[in-house]
Design a protein around this motif. Structure first.
Motif, PDB file in Angstrom:
ATOM      1  N   GLN A 171       1.648   9.810  30.340  1.00  0.00           N
ATOM      2  CA  GLN A 171       2.729   8.890  30.680  1.00  0.00           C
ATOM      3  C   GLN A 171       4.054   9.651  30.691  1.00  0.00           C
ATOM      4  O   GLN A 171       4.195  10.658  30.005  1.00  0.00           O
ATOM      5  CB  GLN A 171       2.801   7.755  29.653  1.00  0.00           C
ATOM      6  N   PRO A 172       5.039   9.157  31.413  1.00  0.00           N
ATOM      7  CA  PRO A 172       6.307   9.888  31.528  1.00  0.00           C
ATOM      8  C   PRO A 172       7.283   9.653  30.362  1.00  0.00           C
ATOM      9  O   PRO A 172       8.416   9.253  30.578  1.00  0.00           O
ATOM     10  CB  PRO A 172       6.878   9.371  32.840  1.00  0.00           C
ATOM     11  N   VAL A 173       6.848   9.903  29.127  1.00  0.00           N
ATOM     12  CA  VAL A 173       7.771   9.784  27.992  1.00  0.00           C
ATOM     13  C   VAL A 173       8.783  10.920  28.076  1.00  0.00           C
ATOM     14  O   VAL A 173       9.985  10.701  28.027  1.00  0.00           O
ATOM     15  CB  VAL A 173       7.023   9.825  26.642  1.00  0.00           C
ATOM     16  N   TYR A 174       8.283  12.150  28.186  1.00  0.00           N
ATOM     17  CA  TYR A 174       9.131  13.333  28.360  1.00  0.00           C
ATOM     18  C   TYR A 174       8.735  13.995  29.665  1.00  0.00           C
ATOM     19  O   TYR A 174       7.627  14.487  29.803  1.00  0.00           O
ATOM     20  CB  TYR A 174       8.960  14.319  27.201  1.00  0.00           C
ATOM     21  N   ARG A 175       9.639  14.007  30.612  1.00  0.00           N
ATOM     22  CA  ARG A 175       9.333  14.566  31.933  1.00  0.00           C
ATOM     23  C   ARG A 175       9.686  16.040  32.039  1.00  0.00           C
ATOM     24  O   ARG A 175       9.089  16.766  32.802  1.00  0.00           O
ATOM     25  CB  ARG A 175      10.081  13.786  33.013  1.00  0.00           C
ATOM     26  N   ARG A 176      10.684  16.457  31.296  1.00  0.00           N
ATOM     27  CA  ARG A 176      11.151  17.840  31.409  1.00  0.00           C
ATOM     28  C   ARG A 176      10.552  18.702  30.305  1.00  0.00           C
ATOM     29  O   ARG A 176      10.435  18.249  29.153  1.00  0.00           O
ATOM     30  CB  ARG A 176      12.679  17.883  31.318  1.00  0.00           C
ATOM     31  N   PRO A 177      10.196  19.942  30.619  1.00  0.00           N
ATOM     32  CA  PRO A 177       9.639  20.841  29.597  1.00  0.00           C
ATOM     33  C   PRO A 177      10.582  21.037  28.410  1.00  0.00           C
ATOM     34  O   PRO A 177      10.132  21.151  27.267  1.00  0.00           O
ATOM     35  CB  PRO A 177       9.422  22.160  30.345  1.00  0.00           C
ATOM     36  N   GLU A 178      11.897  21.051  28.669  1.00  0.00           N
ATOM     37  CA  GLU A 178      12.844  21.228  27.558  1.00  0.00           C
ATOM     38  C   GLU A 178      12.831  20.037  26.603  1.00  0.00           C
ATOM     39  O   GLU A 178      13.092  20.194  25.408  1.00  0.00           O
ATOM     40  CB  GLU A 178      14.258  21.539  28.051  1.00  0.00           C
ATOM     41  N   ASP A 179      12.529  18.842  27.103  1.00  0.00           N
ATOM     42  CA  ASP A 179      12.417  17.680  26.217  1.00  0.00           C
ATOM     43  C   ASP A 179      11.184  17.799  25.328  1.00  0.00           C
ATOM     44  O   ASP A 179      11.226  17.444  24.143  1.00  0.00           O
ATOM     45  CB  ASP A 179      12.357  16.382  27.024  1.00  0.00           C
ATOM     46  N   ILE A 180      10.095  18.298  25.880  1.00  0.00           N
ATOM     47  CA  ILE A 180       8.877  18.516  25.094  1.00  0.00           C
ATOM     48  C   ILE A 180       9.148  19.566  24.027  1.00  0.00           C
ATOM     49  O   ILE A 180       8.777  19.389  22.858  1.00  0.00           O
ATOM     50  CB  ILE A 180       7.693  18.913  26.001  1.00  0.00           C
ATOM     51  N   ALA A 181       9.821  20.651  24.406  1.00  0.00           N
ATOM     52  CA  ALA A 181      10.153  21.699  23.436  1.00  0.00           C
ATOM     53  C   ALA A 181      11.071  21.158  22.339  1.00  0.00           C
ATOM     54  O   ALA A 181      10.888  21.479  21.153  1.00  0.00           O
ATOM     55  CB  ALA A 181      10.802  22.886  24.145  1.00  0.00           C
ATOM     56  N   THR A 182      12.035  20.325  22.702  1.00  0.00           N
ATOM     57  CA  THR A 182      12.941  19.723  21.715  1.00  0.00           C
ATOM     58  C   THR A 182      12.166  18.823  20.763  1.00  0.00           C
ATOM     59  O   THR A 182      12.376  18.869  19.552  1.00  0.00           O
ATOM     60  CB  THR A 182      14.058  18.923  22.417  1.00  0.00           C
ATOM     61  N   ALA A 183      11.263  18.009  21.293  1.00  0.00           N
ATOM     62  CA  ALA A 183      10.457  17.121  20.453  1.00  0.00           C
ATOM     63  C   ALA A 183       9.580  17.921  19.493  1.00  0.00           C
ATOM     64  O   ALA A 183       9.471  17.570  18.309  1.00  0.00           O
ATOM     65  CB  ALA A 183       9.599  16.199  21.320  1.00  0.00           C
ATOM     66  N   GLU A 184       8.965  18.989  19.979  1.00  0.00           N
ATOM     67  CA  GLU A 184       8.120  19.816  19.114  1.00  0.00           C
ATOM     68  C   GLU A 184       8.942  20.486  18.014  1.00  0.00           C
ATOM     69  O   GLU A 184       8.525  20.540  16.860  1.00  0.00           O
ATOM     70  CB  GLU A 184       7.377  20.865  19.943  1.00  0.00           C
ATOM     71  N   SER A 185      10.120  20.984  18.373  1.00  0.00           N
ATOM     72  CA  SER A 185      11.005  21.625  17.397  1.00  0.00           C
ATOM     73  C   SER A 185      11.490  20.614  16.356  1.00  0.00           C
ATOM     74  O   SER A 185      11.542  20.904  15.158  1.00  0.00           O
ATOM     75  CB  SER A 185      12.200  22.241  18.128  1.00  0.00           C
ATOM     76  N   LEU A 186      11.833  19.433  16.813  1.00  0.00           N
ATOM     77  CA  LEU A 186      12.292  18.375  15.920  1.00  0.00           C
ATOM     78  C   LEU A 186      11.187  17.945  14.959  1.00  0.00           C
ATOM     79  O   LEU A 186      11.438  17.712  13.772  1.00  0.00           O
ATOM     80  CB  LEU A 186      12.757  17.193  16.762  1.00  0.00           C
ATOM     81  N   LEU A 187       9.976  17.880  15.450  1.00  0.00           N
ATOM     82  CA  LEU A 187       8.830  17.530  14.605  1.00  0.00           C
ATOM     83  C   LEU A 187       8.666  18.568  13.496  1.00  0.00           C
ATOM     84  O   LEU A 187       8.460  18.207  12.330  1.00  0.00           O
ATOM     85  CB  LEU A 187       7.569  17.431  15.460  1.00  0.00           C
ATOM     86  N   ALA A 188       8.797  19.836  13.831  1.00  0.00           N
ATOM     87  CA  ALA A 188       8.707  20.902  12.823  1.00  0.00           C
ATOM     88  C   ALA A 188       9.857  20.802  11.823  1.00  0.00           C
ATOM     89  O   ALA A 188       9.658  20.990  10.613  1.00  0.00           O
ATOM     90  CB  ALA A 188       8.704  22.267  13.504  1.00  0.00           C
ATOM     91  N   THR A 189      11.053  20.480  12.298  1.00  0.00           N
ATOM     92  CA  THR A 189      12.210  20.332  11.409  1.00  0.00           C
ATOM     93  C   THR A 189      11.995  19.201  10.413  1.00  0.00           C
ATOM     94  O   THR A 189      12.264  19.346   9.219  1.00  0.00           O
ATOM     95  CB  THR A 189      13.487  20.063  12.237  1.00  0.00           C
ATOM     96  N   LEU A 190      11.501  18.060  10.898  1.00  0.00           N
ATOM     97  CA  LEU A 190      11.276  16.914  10.021  1.00  0.00           C
ATOM     98  C   LEU A 190      10.167  17.198   9.008  1.00  0.00           C
ATOM     99  O   LEU A 190      10.224  16.727   7.879  1.00  0.00           O
ATOM    100  CB  LEU A 190      10.937  15.672  10.849  1.00  0.00           C
ATOM    101  N   ASP A 191       9.153  17.972   9.424  1.00  0.00           N
ATOM    102  CA  ASP A 191       8.092  18.356   8.489  1.00  0.00           C
ATOM    103  C   ASP A 191       8.633  19.256   7.391  1.00  0.00           C
ATOM    104  O   ASP A 191       8.210  19.176   6.243  1.00  0.00           O
ATOM    105  CB  ASP A 191       6.951  19.066   9.220  1.00  0.00           C
ATOM    106  N   ALA A 192       9.583  20.132   7.740  1.00  0.00           N
ATOM    107  CA  ALA A 192      10.124  21.091   6.781  1.00  0.00           C
ATOM    108  C   ALA A 192      11.193  20.480   5.872  1.00  0.00           C
ATOM    109  O   ALA A 192      11.364  20.912   4.739  1.00  0.00           O
ATOM    110  CB  ALA A 192      10.713  22.288   7.520  1.00  0.00           C
ATOM    111  N   ASP A 193      11.914  19.477   6.361  1.00  0.00           N
ATOM    112  CA  ASP A 193      13.020  18.890   5.602  1.00  0.00           C
ATOM    113  C   ASP A 193      12.923  17.372   5.627  1.00  0.00           C
ATOM    114  O   ASP A 193      13.388  16.739   6.564  1.00  0.00           O
ATOM    115  CB  ASP A 193      14.353  19.343   6.190  1.00  0.00           C
ATOM    116  N   GLU A 194      12.342  16.813   4.595  1.00  0.00           N
ATOM    117  CA  GLU A 194      12.184  15.357   4.541  1.00  0.00           C
ATOM    118  C   GLU A 194      13.407  14.653   3.975  1.00  0.00           C
ATOM    119  O   GLU A 194      13.529  13.448   4.102  1.00  0.00           O
ATOM    120  CB  GLU A 194      10.960  14.993   3.697  1.00  0.00           C
ATOM    121  N   GLN A 195      14.316  15.389   3.333  1.00  0.00           N
ATOM    122  CA  GLN A 195      15.426  14.754   2.640  1.00  0.00           C
ATOM    123  C   GLN A 195      16.705  14.682   3.453  1.00  0.00           C
ATOM    124  O   GLN A 195      17.540  13.839   3.200  1.00  0.00           O
ATOM    125  CB  GLN A 195      15.705  15.481   1.328  1.00  0.00           C
ATOM    126  N   GLY A 196      16.887  15.601   4.405  1.00  0.00           N
ATOM    127  CA  GLY A 196      18.113  15.613   5.182  1.00  0.00           C
ATOM    128  C   GLY A 196      19.286  16.068   4.325  1.00  0.00           C
ATOM    129  O   GLY A 196      19.065  16.609   3.261  1.00  0.00           O
TER     130      GLY A 196
END
Length: 164
Positions: A89-114
Motif C-alpha cells: 500500500q502507498p503509506v510511504y512512496r519515497r525511498p527517503e520516507d522508508i529510510a526515515t521510518a526505519e531510522s526512527l524505529l531504531a531511535t525509538l528502540d534505543a531511547d524509550e525515555q526521550g
C-alpha cells in the motif's frame, strides 16, 4: 545534544527538579526557577536522568517528551506496521520516507525515555504511520490519544506557513 546546567553558586553541582518550574542544585542546594535559565529560541529546558539540561532544537524541529514508558513502543508498533504495509500500500512512496521510518524505529528502540527532537520529515513519517495504524487497527487510536494528539500538533507546528 543536551548539555547539563551547572549551579550558579557552587559551579559544580547540577540542578534537579524539585517541583513544576523549580530546581535545586544537587551539591549545595541552591534553588532556582525555570526563569533563572534563559534559553534561546532554538533551545529548550529538559530533564534527563533527573538533571536539568539545555537541549538545542534546530529550526522546524519539535521536541516530544513521552510521559509513559509505553509511548516509544506505541510509536514503534505504528512505524513497523506502516513499513510492512508500504510493501503493498502507498503509506510511504519515497525511498527517503522508508529510510526515515526505519531510522526512527531504531531511535525509538534505543531511547524509550526521550525527549526526542523530531525533524519535520520525521513527524510527517510518524503521522502517516499513525494514520495507517488507525485505519488497520482502529482500537489503537484509543490507546494513547493525548500522546498521539501531541505528535499531530508537533507535526502541524513543524510545517512552514503557507503563503497567501
Amino acid at each position: 545534544m543536551p548539555v547539563p546546567i551547572l549551579c550558579h553558586v557552587c559551579h559544580e553541582g547540577r540542578y534537579a527538579p524539585q517541583g513544576p518550574g523549580l530546581y535545586a542544585c544537587r551539591s549545595c542546594g541552591n534553588r532556582a526557577t525555570a526563569a533563572t535559565f534563559p534559553v534561546q529560541s532554538d533551545e529548550r529546558l529538559v530533564v534527563l536522568a533527573g538533571v536539568l539540561q539545555v537541549l538545542a532544537v534546530p529550526d522546524g524541529h519539535q521536541v516530544i517528551t513521552p510521559t509513559r514508558r509505553c509511548h516509544a513502543p506505541h510509536l514503534g508498533a505504528g512505524l513497523a506496521l506502516a513499513l510492512r504495509l508500504s510493501r503493498t500500500q502507498p503509506v510511504y512512496r519515497r525511498p527517503e520516507d522508508i529510510a526515515t521510518a526505519e531510522s526512527l524505529l531504531a531511535t525509538l528502540d534505543a531511547d524509550e525515555q526521550g525527549p526526542w527532537v523530531f525533524s519535520p520529515q520525521q513527524l510527517d513519517v510518524l503521522t502517516r504511520a499513525m494514520d495507517a495504524r488507525n485505519a488497520q487497527l482502529p482500537s489503537t487510536a484509543r490507546q494513547h490519544p493525548d500522546f498521539d494528539a501531541a505528535i499531530r500538533a508537533a507535526h502541524t507546528r513543524s510545517r512552514p506557513p503557507h503563503p497567501g
